[in-house]
Design an enzyme around this catalytic site. Structure first.
Site, mmCIF file in Angstrom:
data_model
loop_
_atom_site.group_PDB
_atom_site.id
_atom_site.type_symbol
_atom_site.label_atom_id
_atom_site.label_comp_id
_atom_site.label_asym_id
_atom_site.label_seq_id
_atom_site.Cartn_x
_atom_site.Cartn_y
_atom_site.Cartn_z
ATOM 1 C CG ASP A 96 40.753 22.964 42.901
ATOM 2 O OD1 ASP A 96 40.853 23.671 43.937
ATOM 3 O OD2 ASP A 96 39.820 23.105 42.086
ATOM 4 C CD GLU A 158 38.323 28.457 44.109
ATOM 5 O OE1 GLU A 158 37.912 29.631 44.109
ATOM 6 O OE2 GLU A 158 39.047 28.004 43.188
#
Length: 407
Positions: A96, A158
């Site tokens: 991400d 994350e």
């Protein structure tokens, strides 16, 4: 099965890119540009990227193990290259990215623009360049005579709290996989990092009792009660700055506490019933952020009896936004010595930003942070990673494949 249109788009991303002169491997750059072209901001799905990586590994006969979020809109990918070897080394990366809304970019954030020796795009440094480099070397890892396997561990979410990797680690344990070590490829300019602070974020919601502002004794002012707790957080920050033993090597060598958002009230002449604020602790590896949070909660609870005398429903409610543990490795750890040898660096560093390293370390896996690019470019407009850094990472991967030992 994914829609045919998505598969077609992914194949298109994997071909037709111009070659960059120099030492950069064509496959590595091709993969990196394909990955950054996929929008994986944390509020979006990452499945297109996961399927692309899975397809690349499938070409080598490697199966991918996926773990999903509750809505099955996102997935972690775990894959082992070298099945049957007694243990392995994890190469860890998150898929991400942060958004780019409101930032002043001179290139399309999803364009994968290559110019002046740099790859520009959101996620190029943080941290799709590392993921692409690892995947591009899958064949070398499979052909390696090294006595250990290589595990790919690519996670979701994350950036918003290291949520995905917790599922990945749990699944790994359930499958009986016990790696020897983990290398988290966050951007460190290929200098092995052995420590970072933790990141603990919370929301405090205050319920008071509204009244006309001419009748304040009949009310509980939620903003004023919240402000008292904000003041306690600020007092803790000042105490840490004055008194906490220093941990040299960090930009800020002590733990910090700060308030980032505050909301409350509906009008000047209405005593506010509701207020909320968000705050965080960034603790040294030697400090206990959960104990800091207990101090805040304890102080808030001490205010509640007086509030409830006016309004029994009044009080404080706390929500956890994220709890990312600090990380503390060692220059003497075998995985750190391996990273030093493969990177060609002579010394380690500390980093200011949080990573998934603490979670791997807490799972009993010796860990180091080492990857291409600089954190100074991450999250910035015109984020980039230099091709030189990607080539250094490629040399690291080649060395890992050729290694006969962990340290």
């Amino acid at each position: 099965m994914e829609p045919a249109s998505l598969a077609t788009q992914r194949r298109a991303r994997m071909r037709g890119y111009p070659r960059e002169n120099g030492a950069m491997q064509d496959k590595q750059l091709e993969l990196a540009r394909a990955l950054v072209a996929i929008k994986t901001v944390s509020d979006c799905s990452n499945l297109e990227l996961i399927h692309l990586v899975g397809d690349e590994l499938a070409k080598h006969g490697v199966a991918s193990r996926l773990t999903y979020n509750a809505g099955r809109t996102k997935a972690n990918l775990f894959a082992t290259l070298g099945e049957g070897k007694p243990a392995g080394v994890i190469l860890s990366g998150h898929t991400d990215t942060v958004p780019w809304d409101g930032q002043d970019w001179t290139v399309d954030p999803l364009s994968g623009t290559v110019k002046d020796g740099r790859l520009y795009s959101r996620g190029s440094a943080d941290m799709k360049g590392f993921i692409a480099t690892a995947v591009a070397h899958a064949g070398e890892f499979l052909a390696s005579d090294a006595p250990f396997a290589i595990h790919f561990a690519f996670s979701y979410d994350e950036e918003v709290g290291c949520f995905g990797v917790r599922e990945l680690i749990a699944d790994m344990r359930d499958a009986g996989i016990a790696p020897l070590a983990c290398i988290v490829g966050e951007p460190t300019n290929m200098v092995p990092a052995i420590a970072h602070k933790g990141v603990y974020r919370y929301k405090c919601c205050v319920r008071g009792k509204e009244a006309h502002s001419s009748l304040t004794p009949r009310s509980v002012n939620a903003i004023e009660m919240a402000a008292k707790v904000v003041g306690r957080v600020r007092g803790m920050a000042e105490d840490l700055e004055r008194n906490e033993p220093r941990y040299e090597g960090f930009d800020v060598p002590f733990s910090t506490a700060s308030v980032g958002q505050f909301h409350g009230g509906i009008a000047d002449n209405v005593v506010p019933r509701d207020a909320e604020f968000r705050y965080e602790f960034r603790n040294l590896p030697t400090a206990d952020a959960l104990a800091m949070q207990e101090q805040v909660v304890g102080y808030a609870r001490s205010l509640e009896p007086a509030m409830k005398q006016v309004a029994p429903e009044a009080g404080f409610r706390f929500e956890t936004i994220c709890e990312i543990p600090s990380f503390l490795g060692s220059a003497s750890d075998a995985v750190t010595r391996l990273a030093l040898r493969l990177s060609g660096e002579r010394s380690t560093t500390l980093v200011a930003f949080g990573t998934e390293a603490g979670l791997f370390k807490d799972a009993g896996i010796p860990t180091v942070v080492c990857g291409p690019g600089s954190i100074e470019q991450a999250h910035q407009p015109d984020e980039f990673v230099t091709l030189q850094q990607l080539e250094r990472c490629a040399a690291f991967m080649r060395g890992l494949a050729a290694s006969g030992r962990i340290a």
